[in-house]
Design an enzyme around this catalytic site. Structure first.
Site, mmCIF file in Angstrom:
data_model
loop_
_atom_site.group_PDB
_atom_site.id
_atom_site.type_symbol
_atom_site.label_atom_id
_atom_site.label_comp_id
_atom_site.label_asym_id
_atom_site.label_seq_id
_atom_site.Cartn_x
_atom_site.Cartn_y
_atom_site.Cartn_z
ATOM 1 N N GLY A 87 0.838 -1.194 0.000
ATOM 2 C CA GLY A 87 0.000 0.000 0.000
ATOM 3 C C GLY A 87 0.874 1.245 0.000
ATOM 4 O O GLY A 87 2.050 1.202 -0.349
ATOM 5 N N ARG A 88 0.309 2.361 0.425
ATOM 6 C CA ARG A 88 1.068 3.606 0.424
ATOM 7 C C ARG A 88 1.877 3.800 1.701
ATOM 8 O O ARG A 88 2.788 4.635 1.717
ATOM 9 C CB ARG A 88 0.126 4.778 0.187
ATOM 10 C CG ARG A 88 -0.404 4.724 -1.249
ATOM 11 C CD ARG A 88 -1.084 5.950 -1.784
ATOM 12 N NE ARG A 88 -1.216 7.086 -0.934
ATOM 13 C CZ ARG A 88 -2.376 7.601 -0.552
ATOM 14 N NH1 ARG A 88 -3.504 7.050 -0.926
ATOM 15 N NH2 ARG A 88 -2.414 8.674 0.194
ATOM 16 N N GLU A 91 5.797 3.930 1.724
ATOM 17 C CA GLU A 91 6.377 5.118 1.098
ATOM 18 C C GLU A 91 6.849 6.126 2.138
ATOM 19 O O GLU A 91 7.912 6.718 2.009
ATOM 20 C CB GLU A 91 5.332 5.745 0.185
ATOM 21 C CG GLU A 91 5.744 7.041 -0.476
ATOM 22 C CD GLU A 91 4.616 7.624 -1.298
ATOM 23 O OE1 GLU A 91 4.226 8.771 -1.043
ATOM 24 O OE2 GLU A 91 4.101 6.898 -2.187
ATOM 25 N N CYS A 117 4.103 -6.431 -2.158
ATOM 26 C CA CYS A 117 3.781 -5.248 -2.942
ATOM 27 C C CYS A 117 4.767 -4.111 -2.669
ATOM 28 O O CYS A 117 5.964 -4.277 -2.841
ATOM 29 C CB CYS A 117 2.332 -4.844 -2.656
ATOM 30 S SG CYS A 117 1.574 -3.826 -3.929
ATOM 31 N N HIS A 118 4.294 -2.959 -2.202
ATOM 32 C CA HIS A 118 5.156 -1.809 -1.935
ATOM 33 C C HIS A 118 5.959 -1.970 -0.648
ATOM 34 O O HIS A 118 6.758 -1.092 -0.310
ATOM 35 C CB HIS A 118 4.318 -0.528 -1.883
ATOM 36 C CG HIS A 118 3.847 -0.068 -3.221
ATOM 37 N ND1 HIS A 118 2.804 -0.673 -3.886
ATOM 38 C CD2 HIS A 118 4.278 0.927 -4.029
ATOM 39 C CE1 HIS A 118 2.603 -0.068 -5.037
ATOM 40 N NE2 HIS A 118 3.485 0.908 -5.158
ATOM 41 N N TYR A 137 5.485 -5.050 -6.165
ATOM 42 C CA TYR A 137 4.691 -4.465 -7.231
ATOM 43 C C TYR A 137 5.681 -3.987 -8.291
ATOM 44 O O TYR A 137 6.728 -3.412 -7.956
ATOM 45 C CB TYR A 137 3.839 -3.311 -6.688
ATOM 46 C CG TYR A 137 2.882 -2.787 -7.708
ATOM 47 C CD1 TYR A 137 1.802 -3.560 -8.132
ATOM 48 C CD2 TYR A 137 3.067 -1.536 -8.286
ATOM 49 C CE1 TYR A 137 0.927 -3.104 -9.097
ATOM 50 C CE2 TYR A 137 2.189 -1.070 -9.259
ATOM 51 C CZ TYR A 137 1.121 -1.858 -9.655
ATOM 52 O OH TYR A 137 0.256 -1.401 -10.625
#
Length: 185
Positions: A87-88, A91, A117-118, A137
């Site tokens: 997800g975000r 980040e 993923c992320h 991802y």
């Protein structure tokens, strides 16, 4: 059974947080979900990422995921394994030095780590991917290779294990990702 730390944050991917959290609990493991700046009982907002034929994933509001431990109180040495959802959240979590130190602990101690993923963004920032094979991802491929890792370009339903690290491209890989992670536990 294992005691597992899950590091997450606001706008974590819904399925990549809630599914492993619940599945690992259902299998008898203890899972502490934490977020910097938050305590047990606080929530993080999740986002649902889907693959609908666009050039990238779509994002929709998810749920409020309740944390069950205090980030400041956890000592990574007291855990057997780590889960990093995508997800975000990765980040901005990768800018937190305490988060990076906790991630590094699991690699230095050679404990099982599952990232999806992320989540690879957090691993790259922690400097733990050099010489390792890591899936993520596809948009994170550059971060994997720039940090010295080898990007595993695998189908979205698959996962890859490299020593103590299990990674996957996104939530459609949950069966393979969780199966490989639980084999390490």
């Amino acid at each position: 059974m294992a005691k597992i730390l899950m590091i997450t944050g606001d706008f974590t991917e819904d399925y990549e947080t809630m599914v492993p959290f619940q599945a690992l609990l259902a299998c008898g493991h203890e899972v502490d979900a934490v977020c910097p700046g938050k305590k047990a009982g606080d929530t993080v907002k999740t986002a649902i990422h889907d693959f609908e034929g666009d050039q990238t994933y779509s994002e929709k509001p998810g749920h409020n995921f309740a944390l069950n431990a205090d980030f400041d109180a956890v000592d990574a040495a007291g855990y057997d394994a780590l889960v990093v959802p995508g997800g975000r959240a990765p980040e901005y979590l990768r800018m937190n030095q305490e988060v990076l130190a906790k991630v590094r602990h699991f690699f230095e101690a050679k404990k099982p780590v599952a990232a999806i993923c992320h989540g690879a963004q957090l691993l790259a920032a922690a400097g733990v991917l050099e010489g390792r094979t890591c899936s993520a991802y596809p948009a994170c491929a550059h971060e994997v290779t720039a940090s010295g890792g080898s990007f595993a370009d695998i189908p979205v339903t698959e996962a890859v294990t490299d020593g103590n690290l299990v990674t996957a491209p996104a939530w459609p890989a949950h069966p393979a990702w969780l199966r490989q992670f639980m084999a390490l536990l």
